[in-house]
Scaffold this motif. Structure first.
Motif, PDB file in Angstrom:
ATOM      1  N   ARG A  95      52.865  44.057  49.926  1.00  9.51           N
ATOM      2  CA  ARG A  95      52.098  44.374  51.253  1.00  9.51           C
ATOM      3  C   ARG A  95      51.497  45.683  51.217  1.00  9.51           C
ATOM      4  N   LYS A  96      50.262  46.099  51.206  1.00 10.84           N
ATOM      5  CA  LYS A  96      49.618  47.129  51.514  1.00 10.84           C
ATOM      6  C   LYS A  96      50.096  47.873  52.439  1.00 10.84           C
ATOM      7  N   PRO A  97      50.503  49.049  52.452  1.00  8.76           N
ATOM      8  CA  PRO A  97      50.000  50.061  51.584  1.00  8.76           C
ATOM      9  C   PRO A  97      50.735  50.515  50.062  1.00  8.76           C
ATOM     10  N   ARG A  98      51.882  49.220  49.946  1.00 13.54           N
ATOM     11  CA  ARG A  98      52.405  49.361  48.810  1.00 13.54           C
ATOM     12  C   ARG A  98      51.382  48.911  47.602  1.00 13.54           C
ATOM     13  N   PRO A  99      51.672  48.989  46.318  1.00 10.72           N
ATOM     14  CA  PRO A  99      50.654  49.106  45.337  1.00 10.72           C
ATOM     15  C   PRO A  99      50.943  47.545  44.368  1.00 10.72           C
ATOM     16  N   GLY A 100      51.749  46.887  45.125  1.00 12.74           N
ATOM     17  CA  GLY A 100      52.383  45.337  44.148  1.00 12.74           C
ATOM     18  C   GLY A 100      50.866  44.502  43.831  1.00 12.74           C
ATOM     19  N   LEU A 101      50.184  44.227  45.000  1.00 10.97           N
ATOM     20  CA  LEU A 101      49.008  43.385  44.756  1.00 10.97           C
ATOM     21  C   LEU A 101      48.122  43.864  43.570  1.00 10.97           C
ATOM     22  N   PHE A 102      47.829  45.060  43.645  1.00 12.83           N
ATOM     23  CA  PHE A 102      47.232  45.604  42.634  1.00 12.83           C
ATOM     24  C   PHE A 102      47.607  45.671  41.102  1.00 12.83           C
ATOM     25  N   ARG A 103      48.923  45.890  41.126  1.00  9.46           N
ATOM     26  CA  ARG A 103      49.556  45.752  39.750  1.00  9.46           C
ATOM     27  C   ARG A 103      49.432  44.326  39.390  1.00  9.46           C
ATOM     28  N   GLN A 104      49.615  43.317  40.133  1.00 11.29           N
ATOM     29  CA  GLN A 104      49.471  41.889  39.922  1.00 11.29           C
ATOM     30  C   GLN A 104      48.332  41.662  39.256  1.00 11.29           C
ATOM     31  N   ILE A 105      47.039  42.180  39.954  1.00  9.77           N
ATOM     32  CA  ILE A 105      45.693  42.033  39.503  1.00  9.77           C
ATOM     33  C   ILE A 105      45.639  42.533  38.159  1.00  9.77           C
ATOM     34  N   GLY A 106      46.101  43.732  37.856  1.00 12.83           N
ATOM     35  CA  GLY A 106      46.083  44.433  36.603  1.00 12.83           C
ATOM     36  C   GLY A 106      46.886  43.679  35.307  1.00 12.83           C
ATOM     37  N   ARG A 107      47.777  43.029  35.831  1.00  9.10           N
ATOM     38  CA  ARG A 107      48.470  42.251  34.895  1.00  9.10           C
ATOM     39  C   ARG A 107      47.897  41.049  34.555  1.00  9.10           C
ATOM     40  N   ARG A 108      47.470  40.061  35.570  1.00 10.10           N
ATOM     41  CA  ARG A 108      46.745  39.165  35.335  1.00 10.10           C
ATOM     42  C   ARG A 108      45.552  39.085  34.717  1.00 10.10           C
ATOM     43  N   PHE A 109      44.668  40.080  34.788  1.00 14.41           N
ATOM     44  CA  PHE A 109      43.181  40.176  34.225  1.00 14.41           C
ATOM     45  C   PHE A 109      43.474  41.098  32.833  1.00 14.41           C
ATOM     46  N   GLY A 110      44.720  41.787  32.582  1.00 12.93           N
ATOM     47  CA  GLY A 110      45.055  42.598  31.399  1.00 12.93           C
ATOM     48  C   GLY A 110      44.072  43.905  31.452  1.00 12.93           C
ATOM     49  N   VAL A 111      43.748  44.509  32.192  1.00 16.95           N
ATOM     50  CA  VAL A 111      42.932  45.644  32.328  1.00 16.95           C
ATOM     51  C   VAL A 111      43.806  46.660  33.093  1.00 16.95           C
ATOM     52  N   PRO A 112      43.569  48.070  32.554  1.00 13.51           N
ATOM     53  CA  PRO A 112      44.135  49.131  32.948  1.00 13.51           C
ATOM     54  C   PRO A 112      43.390  49.548  34.310  1.00 13.51           C
ATOM     55  N   LEU A 113      44.414  49.855  35.421  1.00 12.53           N
ATOM     56  CA  LEU A 113      43.932  49.956  36.865  1.00 12.53           C
ATOM     57  C   LEU A 113      43.080  51.034  36.974  1.00 12.53           C
ATOM     58  N   ALA A 114      43.128  52.059  36.133  1.00 14.02           N
ATOM     59  CA  ALA A 114      42.357  53.350  36.197  1.00 14.02           C
ATOM     60  C   ALA A 114      40.933  52.990  35.846  1.00 14.02           C
ATOM     61  N   GLU A 115      40.618  51.662  35.483  1.00 13.09           N
ATOM     62  CA  GLU A 115      38.930  51.383  35.222  1.00 13.09           C
ATOM     63  C   GLU A 115      38.652  50.521  36.234  1.00 13.09           C
ATOM     64  N   VAL A 116      39.594  50.186  37.227  1.00 11.93           N
ATOM     65  CA  VAL A 116      39.362  49.200  38.249  1.00 11.93           C
ATOM     66  C   VAL A 116      38.864  49.703  39.677  1.00 11.93           C
ATOM     67  N   PRO A 117      37.775  50.049  39.802  1.00  7.38           N
ATOM     68  CA  PRO A 117      37.478  50.613  41.314  1.00  7.38           C
ATOM     69  C   PRO A 117      38.154  49.469  42.473  1.00  7.38           C
ATOM     70  N   ALA A 118      38.483  50.187  43.802  1.00 14.41           N
ATOM     71  CA  ALA A 118      39.170  49.257  44.727  1.00 14.41           C
ATOM     72  C   ALA A 118      38.285  49.980  45.955  1.00 14.41           C
ATOM     73  N   ALA A 119      37.724  48.926  46.946  1.00 21.29           N
ATOM     74  CA  ALA A 119      37.115  49.468  47.919  1.00 21.29           C
ATOM     75  C   ALA A 119      37.859  48.594  49.234  1.00 21.29           C
ATOM     76  N   GLY A 120      37.844  49.419  50.298  1.00 15.45           N
ATOM     77  CA  GLY A 120      38.345  48.808  51.320  1.00 15.45           C
ATOM     78  C   GLY A 120      38.140  49.643  52.811  1.00 15.45           C
ATOM     79  N   ASN A 121      38.307  49.007  53.930  1.00 20.82           N
ATOM     80  CA  ASN A 121      38.048  49.593  55.286  1.00 20.82           C
ATOM     81  C   ASN A 121      39.217  50.378  55.882  1.00 20.82           C
ATOM     82  N   THR A 122      40.434  50.673  55.137  1.00 20.51           N
ATOM     83  CA  THR A 122      41.507  50.968  55.964  1.00 20.51           C
ATOM     84  C   THR A 122      42.364  51.928  54.888  1.00 20.51           C
ATOM     85  N   LEU A 123      43.100  53.050  55.463  1.00 20.23           N
ATOM     86  CA  LEU A 123      43.746  53.879  54.748  1.00 20.23           C
ATOM     87  C   LEU A 123      44.917  53.341  53.886  1.00 20.23           C
TER      88      LEU A 123
END
Length: 191
Positions: A100-128
Motif C-alpha cells: 500500500r502506497k506510500p510504501r514501495p512494495g508495488l513498485f518493487r513488484q513491478i521492477g521484479r516482474r519486468f526485470g528492470v532497475p527502478l532507477a530507470e523507471v519514471p513514476a508519475a502520480g497526483n499524490t504525495l
C-alpha cells in the motif's frame, strides 16, 4: 525497455470520494488517455500502481474492479493507447502491508516482474503518497497537480516538507508526457 509507472485515480481517471466501484463511475481525466497513447507511440510501456482499498473494505469485489479496468482499456484503445498491466494493493490501510502506497512494495513488484532497475523507471502520480512510494523504490518521481495539490504554485509544491527530493512537478499527465517525450534517448551501450 522504456517502462513507466502511473497512478490511476486522479492521474488517469477522476478520483471519487466514494471510490470508483463500477465501470459507469470511471471517467478519464481530460487529455489523459491521449497522453498515454502518445507515450505508447513514443516507445513507453505503461503500467499502473494503484491502491484499491475498496476491495479490503468490502466496497467492491475483484470482478467489479476488473470491469472498471476493462472499460479503461477499451477507452485507451479507442485513442491508440494501452496500459500493459495493473498492479494493485487490495488491502485496507489498517492491514499494514508493504504494497500500500506510500510504501514501495508495488513498485518493487513491478521492477521484479519486468526485470528492470527502478532507477530507470519514471513514476508519475497526483499524490504525495504515490511519489513517496516511487522515490522509496528508487524511481524518478513526478508529481502531477491534478489532485489534492491542484491550484498550488510550483514554488508552493516544492516547499512541501514531505515532497521527496528531486521530484519533478507537472500540471497534468499530458504535460508530463510532453516532458518525457522531449527527453533525449539514453544509450545503454556507448560506443
Amino acid at each position: 525497455m522504456k517502462l513507466l509507472i502511473l497512478d490511476r485515480d486522479g492521474t488517469l481517471n477522476r478520483s471519487r470520494d466514494d471510490k470508483v466501484a463500477s465501470p459507469d463511475e470511471w471517467e478519464p481525466m481530460p487529455g489523459a488517455l491521449e497522453a498515454v497513447a502518445r507515450l505508447n507511440h513514443g516507445g513507453w510501456r505503461v503500467v499502473l500502481a494503484t491502491n484499491q482499498s475498496g476491495i479490503g473494505r468490502g466496497l467492491f469485489d475483484m470482478a467489479s474492479l476488473n470491469a472498471v479496468h476493462a472499460r479503461m482499456q477499451r477507452e485507451l484503445a479507442a485513442v491508440g493507447g494501452r496500459v500493459e498491466a495493473v498492479f494493485l494493493c487490495p488491502h485496507a490501510p489498517e492491514d499494514n502491508c508493504d504494497c500500500r502506497k506510500p510504501r514501495p512494495g508495488l513498485f518493487r513488484q513491478i521492477g521484479r516482474r519486468f526485470g528492470v532497475p527502478l532507477a530507470e523507471v519514471p513514476a508519475a502520480g497526483n499524490t504525495l503518497r504515490h511519489v513517496t512510494a516511487a522515490a522509496a523504490a528508487g524511481c524518478p518521481a513526478h508529481l502531477l497537480l491534478t489532485g489534492p495539490l491542484a491550484g498550488l504554485a510550483s514554488a508552493e509544491v516544492q516547499a512541501l516538507p514531505d515532497l521527496p527530493s528531486g521530484t519533478r512537478v507537472h500540471a497534468d499527465l499530458a504535460a508530463f508526457a510532453d516532458w518525457l517525450l522531449s527527453q533525449p534517448a539514453v544509450s545503454k551501450n556507448p560506443a
